[in-house]
Design a protein around this motif. Structure first.
Motif, PDB file in Angstrom:
ATOM      1  N   LYS A 234      13.299 -10.683  34.813  1.00 58.10           N
ATOM      2  CA  LYS A 234      14.493 -11.435  34.438  1.00 58.10           C
ATOM      3  C   LYS A 234      14.254 -12.934  34.540  1.00 58.10           C
ATOM      4  O   LYS A 234      14.602 -13.701  33.626  1.00 58.10           O
ATOM      5  N   GLN A 235      13.630 -13.365  35.626  1.00 60.38           N
ATOM      6  CA  GLN A 235      13.360 -14.790  35.803  1.00 60.38           C
ATOM      7  C   GLN A 235      12.216 -15.265  34.900  1.00 60.38           C
ATOM      8  O   GLN A 235      12.258 -16.378  34.360  1.00 60.38           O
ATOM      9  N   MET A 236      11.194 -14.426  34.724  1.00 60.38           N
ATOM     10  CA  MET A 236      10.043 -14.801  33.897  1.00 60.38           C
ATOM     11  C   MET A 236      10.451 -15.074  32.451  1.00 60.38           C
ATOM     12  O   MET A 236       9.857 -15.911  31.765  1.00 60.38           O
ATOM     13  N   HIS A 237      11.474 -14.352  31.971  1.00 62.95           N
ATOM     14  CA  HIS A 237      11.843 -14.432  30.557  1.00 62.95           C
ATOM     15  C   HIS A 237      13.106 -15.252  30.322  1.00 62.95           C
ATOM     16  O   HIS A 237      13.717 -15.166  29.254  1.00 62.95           O
ATOM     17  N   LYS A 238      13.501 -16.051  31.297  1.00 61.74           N
ATOM     18  CA  LYS A 238      14.659 -16.927  31.093  1.00 61.74           C
ATOM     19  C   LYS A 238      14.340 -17.979  30.041  1.00 61.74           C
ATOM     20  O   LYS A 238      13.198 -18.340  29.816  1.00 61.74           O
ATOM     21  N   GLU A 239      15.399 -18.489  29.426  1.00 64.32           N
ATOM     22  CA  GLU A 239      15.246 -19.414  28.309  1.00 64.32           C
ATOM     23  C   GLU A 239      14.396 -20.631  28.663  1.00 64.32           C
ATOM     24  O   GLU A 239      13.554 -21.062  27.871  1.00 64.32           O
ATOM     25  N   ASP A 240      14.598 -21.205  29.853  1.00 67.75           N
ATOM     26  CA  ASP A 240      13.831 -22.403  30.193  1.00 67.75           C
ATOM     27  C   ASP A 240      12.349 -22.107  30.364  1.00 67.75           C
ATOM     28  O   ASP A 240      11.508 -22.970  30.137  1.00 67.75           O
ATOM     29  N   ARG A 241      11.997 -20.859  30.751  1.00 75.05           N
ATOM     30  CA  ARG A 241      10.584 -20.488  30.833  1.00 75.05           C
ATOM     31  C   ARG A 241       9.993 -20.364  29.434  1.00 75.05           C
ATOM     32  O   ARG A 241       8.875 -20.814  29.173  1.00 75.05           O
ATOM     33  N   LEU A 242      10.754 -19.752  28.520  1.00 79.27           N
ATOM     34  CA  LEU A 242      10.263 -19.570  27.158  1.00 79.27           C
ATOM     35  C   LEU A 242      10.084 -20.903  26.446  1.00 79.27           C
ATOM     36  O   LEU A 242       9.229 -21.047  25.574  1.00 79.27           O
ATOM     37  N   ARG A 243      10.870 -21.908  26.822  1.00 75.92           N
ATOM     38  CA  ARG A 243      10.777 -23.229  26.167  1.00 75.92           C
ATOM     39  C   ARG A 243       9.588 -24.041  26.649  1.00 75.92           C
ATOM     40  O   ARG A 243       9.290 -25.101  26.064  1.00 75.92           O
ATOM     41  N   LEU A 244       8.913 -23.590  27.701  1.00 77.87           N
ATOM     42  CA  LEU A 244       7.786 -24.360  28.225  1.00 77.87           C
ATOM     43  C   LEU A 244       6.714 -24.575  27.163  1.00 77.87           C
ATOM     44  O   LEU A 244       6.153 -25.665  27.036  1.00 77.87           O
ATOM     45  N   TRP A 245       6.386 -23.507  26.398  1.00 77.72           N
ATOM     46  CA  TRP A 245       5.340 -23.646  25.374  1.00 77.72           C
ATOM     47  C   TRP A 245       5.723 -24.663  24.293  1.00 77.72           C
ATOM     48  O   TRP A 245       4.977 -25.638  24.096  1.00 77.72           O
ATOM     49  N   PRO A 246       6.845 -24.494  23.567  1.00 74.66           N
ATOM     50  CA  PRO A 246       7.111 -25.473  22.498  1.00 74.66           C
ATOM     51  C   PRO A 246       7.316 -26.891  23.022  1.00 74.66           C
ATOM     52  O   PRO A 246       6.986 -27.861  22.331  1.00 74.66           O
ATOM     53  N   GLY A 274       4.793  -7.596  25.323  1.00 73.10           N
ATOM     54  CA  GLY A 274       5.527  -6.529  24.652  1.00 73.10           C
ATOM     55  C   GLY A 274       6.109  -7.088  23.375  1.00 73.10           C
ATOM     56  O   GLY A 274       6.135  -8.309  23.161  1.00 73.10           O
ATOM     57  N   THR A 275       6.592  -6.229  22.512  1.00 76.25           N
ATOM     58  CA  THR A 275       7.061  -6.699  21.209  1.00 76.25           C
ATOM     59  C   THR A 275       8.291  -7.592  21.336  1.00 76.25           C
ATOM     60  O   THR A 275       8.425  -8.578  20.602  1.00 76.25           O
ATOM     61  N   ARG A 276       9.191  -7.269  22.251  1.00 79.58           N
ATOM     62  CA  ARG A 276      10.398  -8.093  22.396  1.00 79.58           C
ATOM     63  C   ARG A 276      10.054  -9.474  22.924  1.00 79.58           C
ATOM     64  O   ARG A 276      10.619 -10.483  22.487  1.00 79.58           O
ATOM     65  N   PHE A 277       9.124  -9.534  23.867  1.00 77.91           N
ATOM     66  CA  PHE A 277       8.700 -10.836  24.387  1.00 77.91           C
ATOM     67  C   PHE A 277       8.103 -11.692  23.277  1.00 77.91           C
ATOM     68  O   PHE A 277       8.399 -12.889  23.169  1.00 77.91           O
ATOM     69  N   VAL A 278       7.239 -11.101  22.448  1.00 78.88           N
ATOM     70  CA  VAL A 278       6.644 -11.832  21.331  1.00 78.88           C
ATOM     71  C   VAL A 278       7.736 -12.350  20.401  1.00 78.88           C
ATOM     72  O   VAL A 278       7.701 -13.507  19.954  1.00 78.88           O
ATOM     73  N   GLU A 279       8.717 -11.509  20.101  1.00 79.40           N
ATOM     74  CA  GLU A 279       9.818 -11.930  19.242  1.00 79.40           C
ATOM     75  C   GLU A 279      10.602 -13.079  19.865  1.00 79.40           C
ATOM     76  O   GLU A 279      10.974 -14.039  19.179  1.00 79.40           O
ATOM     77  N   PHE A 280      10.861 -13.003  21.178  1.00 81.42           N
ATOM     78  CA  PHE A 280      11.582 -14.079  21.874  1.00 81.42           C
ATOM     79  C   PHE A 280      10.788 -15.384  21.826  1.00 81.42           C
ATOM     80  O   PHE A 280      11.346 -16.458  21.584  1.00 81.42           O
ATOM     81  N   ARG A 287      13.105 -22.331  16.909  1.00 82.01           N
ATOM     82  CA  ARG A 287      14.294 -23.125  17.215  1.00 82.01           C
ATOM     83  C   ARG A 287      13.916 -24.500  17.762  1.00 82.01           C
ATOM     84  O   ARG A 287      14.494 -25.520  17.347  1.00 82.01           O
ATOM     85  N   GLU A 288      12.955 -24.563  18.668  1.00 79.70           N
ATOM     86  CA  GLU A 288      12.595 -25.837  19.288  1.00 79.70           C
ATOM     87  C   GLU A 288      11.835 -26.752  18.326  1.00 79.70           C
ATOM     88  O   GLU A 288      12.021 -27.969  18.347  1.00 79.70           O
ATOM     89  N   PHE A 289      10.970 -26.177  17.484  1.00 77.84           N
ATOM     90  CA  PHE A 289      10.210 -26.983  16.530  1.00 77.84           C
ATOM     91  C   PHE A 289      11.013 -27.294  15.275  1.00 77.84           C
ATOM     92  O   PHE A 289      10.650 -28.181  14.508  1.00 77.84           O
ATOM     93  N   GLY A 290      12.080 -26.534  15.037  1.00 79.68           N
ATOM     94  CA  GLY A 290      12.894 -26.752  13.846  1.00 79.68           C
ATOM     95  C   GLY A 290      12.188 -26.358  12.563  1.00 79.68           C
ATOM     96  O   GLY A 290      12.442 -26.952  11.503  1.00 79.68           O
ATOM     97  N   PRO A 294       4.611 -19.261  11.880  1.00 85.03           N
ATOM     98  CA  PRO A 294       3.759 -18.485  10.969  1.00 85.03           C
ATOM     99  C   PRO A 294       3.728 -17.013  11.342  1.00 85.03           C
ATOM    100  O   PRO A 294       4.284 -16.601  12.367  1.00 85.03           O
ATOM    101  N   GLU A 295       3.069 -16.221  10.534  1.00 80.11           N
ATOM    102  CA  GLU A 295       2.971 -14.789  10.788  1.00 80.11           C
ATOM    103  C   GLU A 295       2.438 -14.530  12.194  1.00 80.11           C
ATOM    104  O   GLU A 295       1.417 -15.075  12.597  1.00 80.11           O
ATOM    105  N   SER A 296       3.161 -13.686  12.938  1.00 77.06           N
ATOM    106  CA  SER A 296       2.812 -13.410  14.326  1.00 77.06           C
ATOM    107  C   SER A 296       2.022 -12.111  14.395  1.00 77.06           C
ATOM    108  O   SER A 296       2.509 -11.045  14.011  1.00 77.06           O
TER     109      SER A 296
END
Length: 353
Positions: A234-246, A274-280, A287-290, A294-296
């Protein structure tokens, strides 16, 4: 900035997958206390490869790595004696049955077995970003003119943590749940100097946000014999963690007055949680890059999460199956315990696979 040595490139790629396939229903049937856990629906993992425990099979962590390294050299114009560097990055370090090795180093043992007797060799550990970290170091060594070619290799006997989880999990919210998504594999990649923009690692950068290191920990089980992986999903996949890369990637590009769209990537390979993580991750990047992502490319459906080997195993799968093309520009995005994030940009045209 680069030295007169210029850039590096991916020259050859090798992989090894144990032939034994375990379906997700077969794994779920072994989960003692949580019958019918909806693992495939949650993770998207249909099956994974599982090591053969017989010593003669050579499918411990070291044996897996050796098989992938030999495959890479088969696909390379170099042989072991040509290598200047051998870097081993396995998280799991099993050899000779249940022995977990710290010394002698896997890199030293592999270098000797491959005939790389003059090579610098060392082990490196950086969670699931291990292969990316090894490539980062070797790329810098080639750019600095210190070496001409080298090998980065990893063999992961991950399903040991799945076996522990199957014995110990109390419910689907158990911190060992993510352990059920893993699979066994090995990859190895040869790098040398780039003389053509069509074959080049353009950049590889990594960053660690160590404040989150407690969210995913591998260690001896606290309930039984064996190793275990404890993850706060739950904590690993929070929005602020996902935004670290972009955020990190965008900042790096802004220093060069470039945007993500300017990079014109053909494919992106996320860490295969997992597939859902990749999609997220893809959706957060868009969203962050606007701009469109590309194909994942994925492989977790049939391999599971293979830890350090994930990105290069997916690359190997799609290049050999023809579902990704040589001559394309690839982006690899790590997401490892630590939390380690980053970017690797490479154009790949003549990769031996």
């Amino acid at each position: 900035m680069t030295s007169d040595a210029g850039y590096s490139r991916f020259e050859a790629l090798g992989a090894y997958l144990p032939p034994t396939i375990q379906s997700t229903p077969e794994l779920v049937a072994t989960v003692v206390k949580v019958p019918d856990v909806p693992l495939e629906r949650i993770t998207g993992v249909r099956e994974r490869r599982v090591y053969d425990p017989r010593p003669e099979a050579g499918e411990d962590s070291y044996g897996l790595a050796l098989k992938a390294a030999r495959d890479a050299l088969t696909n390379s114009r170099y042989d072991g004696a040509d290598l200047d560097v051998v870097i081993s990055v396995s998280i799991t370090r099993f050899k000779d049955g249940d022995d977990f090795y710290f010394e002698p180093s896997f890199a030293g043992l592999l270098a000797k077995e491959l005939g790389a007797r003059r090579a610098i060799h060392f082990d490196l550990s950086n969670a699931c970003a291990g292969m990316m970290s090894g490539v980062y170091l070797l790329d810098r060594m080639i750019r600095a003119g210190m070496v001409r070619t080298g090998l980065v290799v990893s063999g992961e006997q991950c399903t040991r943590v799945a076996q522990t989880a199957a014995r110990e999990m109390a419910d689907s919210y158990d911190p060992q749940f993510a352990s059920l998504s893993v699979g066994d594999s090995a990859v190895a990649v040869v790098l040398d100097r780039s003389v053509d923009e069509a074959d080049r690692i353009h950049y590889v950068d990594l960053m660690t946000s160590s404040e989150f290191s407690h969210l995913c920990l591998g260690m001896p089980s606290d309930r039984s014999e064996g190793i275990a992986l404890y993850t706060d999903n739950k904590q690993m996949h929070k929005e602020d963690r996902l935004r670290l890369w972009p955020t990190f990637h965008g900042d790096q590009l802004a220093k060069q007055n470039r945007t993500f769209a300017d990079e014109a990537f053909d494919y992106v390979i996320q860490h295969q949680v997992g597939t859902r993580f990749v999609e997220f991750m893809d959706a957060t990047g868009a969203r962050e890059f606007g701009t469109d992502i590309p194909e994942s490319l994925t492989g977790c459906e049939v391999f599971g999460n293979t830890a350090t080997t994930s990105h290069f195993l997916v690359l190997h799968k799609h290049l050999t199956e023809g579902t990704a093309r040589q001559g394309a520009k690839f982006l690899m995005v790590p997401a490892a315990s630590g939390i380690v994030i980053g970017t690797l940009s490479a154009t790949i045209t003549n990769l031996g696979v």
